[in-house]
Motif scaffolding. Structure first.
Motif, PDB file in Angstrom:
ATOM      1  N   ARG A   1       0.995  -1.186   0.003  1.00 24.46           N
ATOM      2  CA  ARG A   1      -0.033   0.024   0.092  1.00 24.46           C
ATOM      3  C   ARG A   1       0.984   1.372  -0.049  1.00 24.46           C
ATOM      4  O   ARG A   1       1.571   1.382   1.231  1.00 24.46           O
ATOM      5  N   SER A   2       0.763   2.058  -0.982  1.00 26.16           N
ATOM      6  CA  SER A   2       1.898   3.123  -1.313  1.00 26.16           C
ATOM      7  C   SER A   2       1.534   4.254  -0.413  1.00 26.16           C
ATOM      8  O   SER A   2       2.457   5.120   0.122  1.00 26.16           O
ATOM      9  N   LYS A   3       0.490   4.545   0.125  1.00 25.69           N
ATOM     10  CA  LYS A   3       0.135   5.453   0.992  1.00 25.69           C
ATOM     11  C   LYS A   3       0.424   5.163   2.332  1.00 25.69           C
ATOM     12  O   LYS A   3       0.476   6.052   3.309  1.00 25.69           O
ATOM     13  N   ASP A   4       0.948   3.905   2.847  1.00 23.46           N
ATOM     14  CA  ASP A   4       1.068   3.410   4.111  1.00 23.46           C
ATOM     15  C   ASP A   4       2.443   3.273   4.193  1.00 23.46           C
ATOM     16  O   ASP A   4       2.829   2.753   5.532  1.00 23.46           O
TER      17      ASP A   4
ATOM     18  N   GLU B   1       8.905   6.610   4.585  1.00 22.74           N
ATOM     19  CA  GLU B   1       9.939   7.071   3.533  1.00 22.74           C
ATOM     20  C   GLU B   1      11.143   6.545   3.471  1.00 22.74           C
ATOM     21  O   GLU B   1      11.670   6.090   2.502  1.00 22.74           O
TER      22      GLU B   1
ATOM     23  N   GLY C   1       2.321  -0.189  -6.184  1.00 18.35           N
ATOM     24  CA  GLY C   1       1.568   0.326  -5.371  1.00 18.35           C
ATOM     25  C   GLY C   1       0.049  -0.139  -5.581  1.00 18.35           C
ATOM     26  O   GLY C   1      -0.449   0.002  -6.937  1.00 18.35           O
TER      27      GLY C   1
ATOM     28  N   ASP D   1      -3.369   0.322  -3.100  1.00 17.63           N
ATOM     29  CA  ASP D   1      -4.094   0.643  -2.000  1.00 17.63           C
ATOM     30  C   ASP D   1      -5.176  -0.250  -1.536  1.00 17.63           C
ATOM     31  O   ASP D   1      -5.666  -0.085  -0.489  1.00 17.63           O
TER      32      ASP D   1
END
Length: 253
Positions: free
Chosen positions: A56-59, A62, A78, A80
Motif C-alpha cells: 500500500r503506497s500510502k502507508d 519514507e 503500489g 492501496d
C-alpha cells in the motif's frame, strides 16, 4: 501437502524463502517495515534475481520506500486495496496473515501455510497465477526497471494513446473484466475524468478503448468495446487462449 507454520516459525520461513531465491522473488504485503535482518537478506540477493514487491503506497514510510526503490533489481507496485500477504520464489510460496512488518513479527499472533512447487504443484501454480494477477492490477512505481528485468520488454499499453504503463506478467490474465481507469496512462486519466462526467458509457469505451492494452496497436475488437470490457485487439485476444504457462515472460520462465 501444505506445511502449517506457527507464530514462532513464520519469520524464519520467510527469511529462508528470501535467501534461497535463485530466479525471482515476489513479495505482496500491504504494510512493509523491514528489520535489519530482512534488509540484509534482500540486499544480498544476486543482481540477476528479479524482485517484485507490492504494498500500500500510502502507508509505507519514507525510509522503507527509499531502501526498496534503491534496489537495482526491484520493481515496486503500489496498490492501496491490498489485503493479502504472499511471499514466493520459484520453488516456495507462503500465504500468511503476517505483513513484512517488524512490529507484527515480534508482537502479533499470526499463522502461515507454506507450499512447495514439487510437492503441491497445483496449489503453487494457483498462488503464482493469482499473485501475478494482483501485480498486473497494481501501479508500477519503478517503470525505469521494466525493460531491464522483463527481457522482452512486454508492458501494458494505455488504451487511449498506446503509451507503456506497467508490466504484463501473464498475457492471458491481463485485461479480463470490466474496463477501468487502470487501462489508461496518467495523462489520459486526467482527461478521462472530465469526459466521464459528460458522456455515456458507450462513448467512453469507444474513445478510451481505441488502443489494445497488450500490443498498443489499434483495437479492432468492436465487441469488447460495445460490452465495455478490457480493450484487447482481436489478434492478441486469439493468442490468449493458450495455457498460461506458455505465456510466461521475464525471468519466470
Amino acid at each position: 501437502m501444505a506445511d502449517i507454520k506457527k507464530r514462532e516459525e513464520i519469520t524464519n520461513s520467510m527469511l529462508k524463502l528470501i535467501t534461497s531465491t535463485k530466479e525471482i522473488l515476489v513479495i505482496i504485503s500491504p504494510y512493509i517495515q523491514l528489520s535489519s535482518e530482512f534488509k540484509k537478506a534482500i540486499s544480498a540477493l544476486d543482481r540477476n534475481i528479479t524482485i517484485l514487491i507490492a504494498f500500500r503506497s500510502k502507508d509505507i514510510n519514507e525510509k522503507t520506500f527509499e531502501f526498496l526503490h534503491n534496489l537495482p533489481n526491484a520493481i515496486l507496485f503500489g496498490n492501496d486495496f491490498l489485503h493479502t500477504k504472499c511471499y514466493m520464489n520459484e520453488k516456495t510460496a507462503i500465504i500468511t496473515s503476517q505483513n513484512l512488518y517488524d512490529y507484527s513479527m515480534k508482537n502479533n499472533f499470526e499463522l502461515a501455510v507454506e507450499f512447495k512447487s514439487k510437492i503441491d504443484p497445483k496449489n503453487f501454480y494457483d498462488i503464482k497465477k493469482e499473485s501475478f494477477f494482483i501485480l498486473e492490477r497494481s501501479r508500477c512505481l519503478t517503470e525505469q526497471n521494466l525493460k531491464y528485468h522483463l527481457h522482452d520488454g512486454k508492458v501494458a499499453h494505455c488504451s487511449s494513446c498506446g503509451t507503456n504503463i506497467f508490466p504484463i506478467l501473464y498475457e492471458e490474465s491481463y485485461g479480463y473484466g470490466i474496463w477501468r481507469k487502470e487501462h489508461l496512462c496518467q495523462n489520459c486519466i486526467a482527461e478521462f475524468e472530465q469526459y466521464e462526467k459528460e458522456n455515456n458509457e458507450v462513448e467512453i469505451f469507444k474513445r478510451y478503448g481505441q488502443k489494445c492494452a497488450l500490443c498498443g496497436g489499434n483495437n479492432d475488437n468492436q465487441l469488447q468495446l460495445a460490452m465495455g470490457i478490457a480493450p484487447i485487439c482481436t489478434k492478441c485476444n486469439n493468442k490468449m487462449v493458450s495455457p498460461i504457462d506458455k505465456k510466461k515472460i521475464g525471468k519466470y520462465n
